[in-house]
Motif scaffolding. Structure first.
Motif, PDB file in Angstrom:
ATOM      1  N   SER A 225       0.837  -1.200   0.000  1.00 29.41           N
ATOM      2  CA  SER A 225       0.000   0.000   0.000  1.00 29.41           C
ATOM      3  C   SER A 225       0.873   1.252   0.000  1.00 29.41           C
ATOM      4  N   ARG A 226       0.262   2.360  -0.335  1.00 27.73           N
ATOM      5  CA  ARG A 226       0.989   3.638  -0.302  1.00 27.73           C
ATOM      6  C   ARG A 226       1.492   3.944   1.099  1.00 27.73           C
ATOM      7  N   SER A 227       0.683   3.642   2.094  1.00 29.00           N
ATOM      8  CA  SER A 227       1.086   3.950   3.471  1.00 29.00           C
ATOM      9  C   SER A 227       2.240   3.079   3.946  1.00 29.00           C
ATOM     10  N   ASN A 228       2.499   1.978   3.257  1.00 30.56           N
ATOM     11  CA  ASN A 228       3.612   1.099   3.618  1.00 30.56           C
ATOM     12  C   ASN A 228       4.825   1.237   2.714  1.00 30.56           C
ATOM     13  N   GLY A 229       4.790   2.197   1.776  1.00 32.80           N
ATOM     14  CA  GLY A 229       5.997   2.467   1.014  1.00 32.80           C
ATOM     15  C   GLY A 229       5.896   2.547  -0.490  1.00 32.80           C
ATOM     16  N   ARG A 230       4.743   2.160  -1.064  1.00 34.02           N
ATOM     17  CA  ARG A 230       4.627   2.274  -2.522  1.00 34.02           C
ATOM     18  C   ARG A 230       4.544   3.745  -2.890  1.00 34.02           C
ATOM     19  N   VAL A 231       5.246   4.140  -3.946  1.00 37.80           N
ATOM     20  CA  VAL A 231       5.296   5.540  -4.357  1.00 37.80           C
ATOM     21  C   VAL A 231       4.465   5.782  -5.614  1.00 37.80           C
ATOM     22  N   VAL A 232       4.455   4.828  -6.518  1.00 33.64           N
ATOM     23  CA  VAL A 232       3.769   5.002  -7.806  1.00 33.64           C
ATOM     24  C   VAL A 232       2.329   4.515  -7.731  1.00 33.64           C
ATOM     25  N   PRO A 233       1.478   4.984  -8.647  1.00 34.02           N
ATOM     26  CA  PRO A 233       0.104   4.462  -8.679  1.00 34.02           C
ATOM     27  C   PRO A 233       0.113   2.960  -8.950  1.00 34.02           C
ATOM     28  N   ARG A 234      -0.906   2.267  -8.489  1.00 36.69           N
ATOM     29  CA  ARG A 234      -0.966   0.815  -8.634  1.00 36.69           C
ATOM     30  C   ARG A 234      -0.923   0.382 -10.108  1.00 36.69           C
ATOM     31  N   GLN A 235      -1.435   1.229 -11.021  1.00 42.12           N
ATOM     32  CA  GLN A 235      -1.417   0.889 -12.445  1.00 42.12           C
ATOM     33  C   GLN A 235       0.016   0.807 -12.986  1.00 42.12           C
ATOM     34  N   LEU A 236       0.938   1.574 -12.412  1.00 44.36           N
ATOM     35  CA  LEU A 236       2.336   1.551 -12.840  1.00 44.36           C
ATOM     36  C   LEU A 236       3.166   0.518 -12.089  1.00 44.36           C
ATOM     37  N   ALA A 237       2.689   0.113 -10.933  1.00 41.44           N
ATOM     38  CA  ALA A 237       3.446  -0.803 -10.076  1.00 41.44           C
ATOM     39  C   ALA A 237       3.429  -2.215 -10.645  1.00 41.44           C
TER      40      ALA A 237
ATOM     41  N   SER B 106       9.603  11.269  -9.580  1.00 45.18           N
ATOM     42  CA  SER B 106       9.576  11.114 -11.038  1.00 45.18           C
ATOM     43  C   SER B 106      10.574  10.055 -11.491  1.00 45.18           C
ATOM     44  N   LEU B 107      11.701   9.950 -10.799  1.00 44.21           N
ATOM     45  CA  LEU B 107      12.668   8.901 -11.109  1.00 44.21           C
ATOM     46  C   LEU B 107      12.078   7.517 -10.833  1.00 44.21           C
ATOM     47  N   ILE B 108      11.436   7.359  -9.685  1.00 41.36           N
ATOM     48  CA  ILE B 108      10.837   6.068  -9.335  1.00 41.36           C
ATOM     49  C   ILE B 108       9.728   5.715 -10.325  1.00 41.36           C
ATOM     50  N   LYS B 109       8.967   6.711 -10.749  1.00 39.01           N
ATOM     51  CA  LYS B 109       7.905   6.480 -11.728  1.00 39.01           C
ATOM     52  C   LYS B 109       8.492   5.983 -13.051  1.00 39.01           C
ATOM     53  N   LYS B 110       9.585   6.599 -13.494  1.00 33.83           N
ATOM     54  CA  LYS B 110      10.233   6.184 -14.739  1.00 33.83           C
ATOM     55  C   LYS B 110      10.799   4.768 -14.614  1.00 33.83           C
ATOM     56  N   LEU B 111      11.419   4.460 -13.472  1.00 35.74           N
ATOM     57  CA  LEU B 111      11.936   3.111 -13.242  1.00 35.74           C
ATOM     58  C   LEU B 111      10.802   2.080 -13.274  1.00 35.74           C
ATOM     59  N   ALA B 112       9.669   2.423 -12.648  1.00 31.72           N
ATOM     60  CA  ALA B 112       8.515   1.513 -12.630  1.00 31.72           C
ATOM     61  C   ALA B 112       7.999   1.258 -14.042  1.00 31.72           C
ATOM     62  N   GLN B 113       7.946   2.309 -14.866  1.00 27.25           N
ATOM     63  CA  GLN B 113       7.492   2.156 -16.247  1.00 27.25           C
ATOM     64  C   GLN B 113       8.403   1.209 -17.015  1.00 27.25           C
ATOM     65  N   LEU B 114       9.709   1.351 -16.823  1.00 23.76           N
ATOM     66  CA  LEU B 114      10.658   0.491 -17.529  1.00 23.76           C
ATOM     67  C   LEU B 114      10.562  -0.963 -17.061  1.00 23.76           C
ATOM     68  N   VAL B 115      10.415  -1.162 -15.753  1.00 20.23           N
ATOM     69  CA  VAL B 115      10.272  -2.528 -15.236  1.00 20.23           C
ATOM     70  C   VAL B 115       8.997  -3.158 -15.770  1.00 20.23           C
ATOM     71  N   LYS B 116       7.914  -2.401 -15.765  1.00 18.67           N
ATOM     72  CA  LYS B 116       6.637  -2.925 -16.248  1.00 18.67           C
ATOM     73  C   LYS B 116       6.705  -3.261 -17.732  1.00 18.67           C
ATOM     74  N   SER B 117       7.325  -2.396 -18.521  1.00 15.74           N
ATOM     75  CA  SER B 117       7.426  -2.662 -19.964  1.00 15.74           C
ATOM     76  C   SER B 117       8.348  -3.849 -20.246  1.00 15.74           C
ATOM     77  N   SER B 118       9.386  -4.030 -19.453  1.00 16.16           N
ATOM     78  CA  SER B 118      10.269  -5.173 -19.664  1.00 16.16           C
ATOM     79  C   SER B 118       9.586  -6.491 -19.308  1.00 16.16           C
ATOM     80  N   ARG B 119       8.665  -6.442 -18.350  1.00 19.01           N
ATOM     81  CA  ARG B 119       7.912  -7.653 -18.007  1.00 19.01           C
ATOM     82  C   ARG B 119       6.924  -8.042 -19.100  1.00 19.01           C
ATOM     83  N   ARG B 120       6.440  -7.036 -19.812  1.00 23.23           N
ATOM     84  CA  ARG B 120       5.501  -7.299 -20.905  1.00 23.23           C
ATOM     85  C   ARG B 120       6.222  -7.825 -22.144  1.00 23.23           C
TER      86      ARG B 120
END
Length: 100
Positions: free
Chosen positions: A19-31, A84-98
């Protein structure tokens, strides 16, 4: 390297099971579910960032969970804030998984 020279990026910052309160920074759609440190390292490399991987470090709220250990120390760069850095990293991880 002083603390003001880098941002700490934890694996749980992009983990969709946290959850966000436990440390997630990006929206769940990007995570992504249970990201690995290797995926974060690969994403940071793709962005051309200087970083240090620390597989033994544990997030302060999750110090007792071995499967969530690991973080990156990413040297600060012009044009990025921590979120913004964490968001970009999340996007790259998500795209690499796809697969692309």
């Amino acid at each position: 390297m002083g603390k003001k020279d880098y941002w700490v990026v934890w694996r749980i910052n992009i983990d969709s099971t946290v959850s966000r309160s436990n440390g997630r920074v990006v929206p769940r759609q990007l995570a992504v579910e249970k990201p690995t440190l290797d995926e974060l390292v690969k994403a940071a490399s793709m962005l051309g960032l200087k970083y240090e991987a620390h597989p033994e470090k544990r997030h302060p709220r999750h110090w007792f969970e071995e499967d969530s250990a690991g973080c990156l120390y990413v040297y600060k760069v012009e044009g990025y804030g921590r979120r913004s850095l964490i968001k970009k990293l999340a996007q790259l991880v998500k795209s690499s998984r796809r697969g692309g």
